[in-house]
Scaffold this motif. Structure first.
Motif, PDB file in Angstrom:
ATOM      1  N   UNK A 276       0.687  -1.073   0.022  1.00 50.06           N
ATOM      2  CA  UNK A 276      -0.020   0.109  -0.202  1.00 50.06           C
ATOM      3  C   UNK A 276       0.841   1.224   0.059  1.00 50.06           C
ATOM      4  N   UNK A 277       2.079   1.040   0.438  1.00 51.78           N
ATOM      5  CA  UNK A 277       3.146   2.310   0.593  1.00 51.78           C
ATOM      6  C   UNK A 277       4.390   1.848  -0.301  1.00 51.78           C
ATOM      7  N   UNK A 278       5.040   2.471  -1.071  1.00 52.06           N
ATOM      8  CA  UNK A 278       6.059   2.033  -1.782  1.00 52.06           C
ATOM      9  C   UNK A 278       7.073   3.093  -1.583  1.00 52.06           C
ATOM     10  N   UNK A 279       8.419   2.594  -1.177  1.00 50.03           N
ATOM     11  CA  UNK A 279       9.476   3.288  -1.203  1.00 50.03           C
ATOM     12  C   UNK A 279      10.429   3.164  -2.195  1.00 50.03           C
ATOM     13  N   UNK A 280      10.672   4.389  -2.829  1.00 51.87           N
ATOM     14  CA  UNK A 280      11.545   4.591  -4.217  1.00 51.87           C
ATOM     15  C   UNK A 280      12.923   4.887  -3.801  1.00 51.87           C
ATOM     16  N   UNK A 281      14.018   4.223  -3.850  1.00 52.84           N
ATOM     17  CA  UNK A 281      15.192   4.390  -3.409  1.00 52.84           C
ATOM     18  C   UNK A 281      16.353   3.971  -4.339  1.00 52.84           C
ATOM     19  N   UNK A 282      17.608   4.447  -4.077  1.00 53.16           N
ATOM     20  CA  UNK A 282      18.640   3.831  -5.033  1.00 53.16           C
ATOM     21  C   UNK A 282      20.200   3.903  -4.092  1.00 53.16           C
ATOM     22  N   UNK A 290      15.289  -1.266   2.575  1.00 54.16           N
ATOM     23  CA  UNK A 290      15.079  -2.651   2.481  1.00 54.16           C
ATOM     24  C   UNK A 290      14.737  -3.025   3.905  1.00 54.16           C
ATOM     25  N   UNK A 291      16.010  -2.718   4.611  1.00 55.35           N
ATOM     26  CA  UNK A 291      15.620  -2.970   6.302  1.00 55.35           C
ATOM     27  C   UNK A 291      14.358  -2.314   6.795  1.00 55.35           C
ATOM     28  N   UNK A 292      14.047  -1.239   6.354  1.00 53.47           N
ATOM     29  CA  UNK A 292      12.700  -0.492   6.912  1.00 53.47           C
ATOM     30  C   UNK A 292      11.683  -1.280   6.464  1.00 53.47           C
ATOM     31  N   UNK A 293      11.684  -1.699   5.168  1.00 55.49           N
ATOM     32  CA  UNK A 293      10.442  -2.656   4.570  1.00 55.49           C
ATOM     33  C   UNK A 293      10.170  -3.968   5.541  1.00 55.49           C
ATOM     34  N   UNK A 294      11.387  -4.525   5.853  1.00 59.05           N
ATOM     35  CA  UNK A 294      11.396  -5.656   6.618  1.00 59.05           C
ATOM     36  C   UNK A 294      10.694  -5.403   8.002  1.00 59.05           C
ATOM     37  N   UNK A 328       0.604   5.798  -1.144  1.00 54.57           N
ATOM     38  CA  UNK A 328       1.568   6.721  -1.139  1.00 54.57           C
ATOM     39  C   UNK A 328       3.007   5.975  -1.666  1.00 54.57           C
ATOM     40  N   UNK A 329       3.909   6.998  -1.858  1.00 62.71           N
ATOM     41  CA  UNK A 329       5.262   6.897  -2.361  1.00 62.71           C
ATOM     42  C   UNK A 329       6.255   7.496  -1.320  1.00 62.71           C
ATOM     43  N   UNK A 330       7.230   6.854  -0.855  1.00 60.37           N
ATOM     44  CA  UNK A 330       8.111   7.751  -0.067  1.00 60.37           C
ATOM     45  C   UNK A 330       9.588   7.646  -0.873  1.00 60.37           C
ATOM     46  N   UNK A 331      10.095   8.770  -1.034  1.00 60.76           N
ATOM     47  CA  UNK A 331      11.467   8.798  -1.473  1.00 60.76           C
ATOM     48  C   UNK A 331      12.546   9.345  -0.673  1.00 60.76           C
ATOM     49  N   UNK A 332      13.353   8.382  -0.084  1.00 55.75           N
ATOM     50  CA  UNK A 332      14.064   8.991   1.088  1.00 55.75           C
ATOM     51  C   UNK A 332      15.590   9.281   0.314  1.00 55.75           C
ATOM     52  N   UNK A 333      16.185  10.315   0.867  1.00 56.09           N
ATOM     53  CA  UNK A 333      17.720  10.655   0.188  1.00 56.09           C
ATOM     54  C   UNK A 333      18.499  10.655   1.426  1.00 56.09           C
TER      55      UNK A 333
END
Length: 333
Positions: A276-282, A290-294, A328-333
């Motif tokens: 329901x929520x996606x994180x977009x990162x690189x 990935x750790x936060x997703x887990x 929602x999409x979260x884009x951490x930097x």
């Protein structure tokens, strides 16, 4: 036979990936945090008949790798932040001259000299918009030491296949961390070489579009004489100001990348099927993501990760599809 395994730094893996891809020429100027790439290349290239040269600055280094590539060698330079800024004019030259080169840029804090030993992801816009004018851009953003090796090989393949500069842009954390790496056997990873001319020297034209959007490229010194310029040019390489030729040339250069998006763009999807929520990162940020997703999944929150591996061309199609599925999409930097 067991494969070779090592505990290696990201920058060192990038240099080894370049060697695996067949790189025989390196020109650069030392700059933190990319210096280890030059150190490895200076030690390894002479062993295989390659050439290493330390130039007087980043501008000279970029000019040298263009010359090395036009002479027939797969060519690499390494830099960071302010060095990338200095290279921009000649990156534009490599774009319009359609010269395959690989630029290994380790992202650090800025602006200006900023934090030479601090991590950042602030160069990705420079990779696309740093030069002036219209041209395609290919930028790869690996997130592990193993991936730096593999993506550097892929960068050379893309540069050779599409006759264009390609950037590999790990951030400082990924470039300086040390991890286990498994080296592929020779031939295990695909290695692409540029297409050589199929016509005689007297018939050769360096930008002859009858061979498609990516014309064959001869090497200086191989018996083929041709003109290279930073100006808009006709198919023989000599400058032109004819509007129709200029437009056709620039449209072709953009098209040779845009028409091959599916061949170039890579990404990873992690736990997105019911998210329901996606994180977009690189880069290194995606490792934390990935750790936060887990952790979120343990708490019953439906979160997933979309990891960008190719920043340019940007994965527009995939991000658009993702946006239509999640709240929602979260884009951490």
């Amino acid at each position: 036979m067991a494969k070779k395994v090592a505990f290696m730094q990201g920058n060192e893996a990038g240099a080894q990936g370049a060697l695996y891809a067949g790189c025989k020429f390196f020109a650069g100027y030392p700059i933190t945090p990319s210096t280890e790439v030059a150190e490895v290349m200076s030690a390894e290239l002479p062993k295989i008949g390659g050439k290493f040269i330390q130039m007087e600055d980043e501008i000279g280094a970029m000019a040298a790798v263009i010359g090395g590539s036009l002479a027939g060698s797969k060519a690499l330079t390494a830099t960071s932040g302010p060095g990338l800024s200095l290279k921009q004019e000649l990156i534009g030259y490599a774009c319009i001259a359609e010269t395959p080169v690989v630029i290994f840029n380790v992202m650090r804090g800025g602006p200006s000299t900023g934090m030479p030993t601090g991590p950042s992801q602030s160069d990705v816009m420079s990779a696309k918009w740093g030069t002036h004018g219209d041209h395609p851009a290919i930028c790869l953003v690996p997130a592990s030491v193993q991936e730096i090796f593999e993506e550097t090989v892929r960068a050379f393949n893309l540069a050779e296949k599409y006759r264009t500069p390609v950037m590999v842009m790990p951030d400082e954390i990924v470039a300086h961390m040390r991890e286990r790496i498994v080296f592929p056997e020779p031939g295990e990873l695909k290695v692409i070489d540029r297409t050589a001319p199929s016509v005689s020297p007297d018939q050769y034209k360096p930008y002859d579009t009858k061979f498609g959007d990516v014309p064959p490229l001869a090497a200086f010194g191989s018996g083929y004489r041709f003109h290279v310029t930073g100006l808009n040019k006709a198919e023989d390489g000599f400058p032109t100001t004819k509007a129709a030729l200029v437009q056709a040339e620039e449209e072709r250069q953009v098209r040779k990348v845009d028409a091959n998006i599916d061949d170039i763009v890579t990404f990873e999807e992690y736990m997105l099927d019911d998210a329901e929520v996606a994180i977009v990162a690189f880069g290194s940020t995606s490792r934390s993501a990935r750790f936060a997703v887990n952790e979120a999944r343990k708490a019953g929150i439906k979160v997933g990760l979309f990891r960008i591996k190719t920043f340019w061309p940007f994965p527009d199609k995939q991000i658009k599809a993702l946006a239509s599925k999640v709240k929602a999409i979260i884009t951490p930097r």
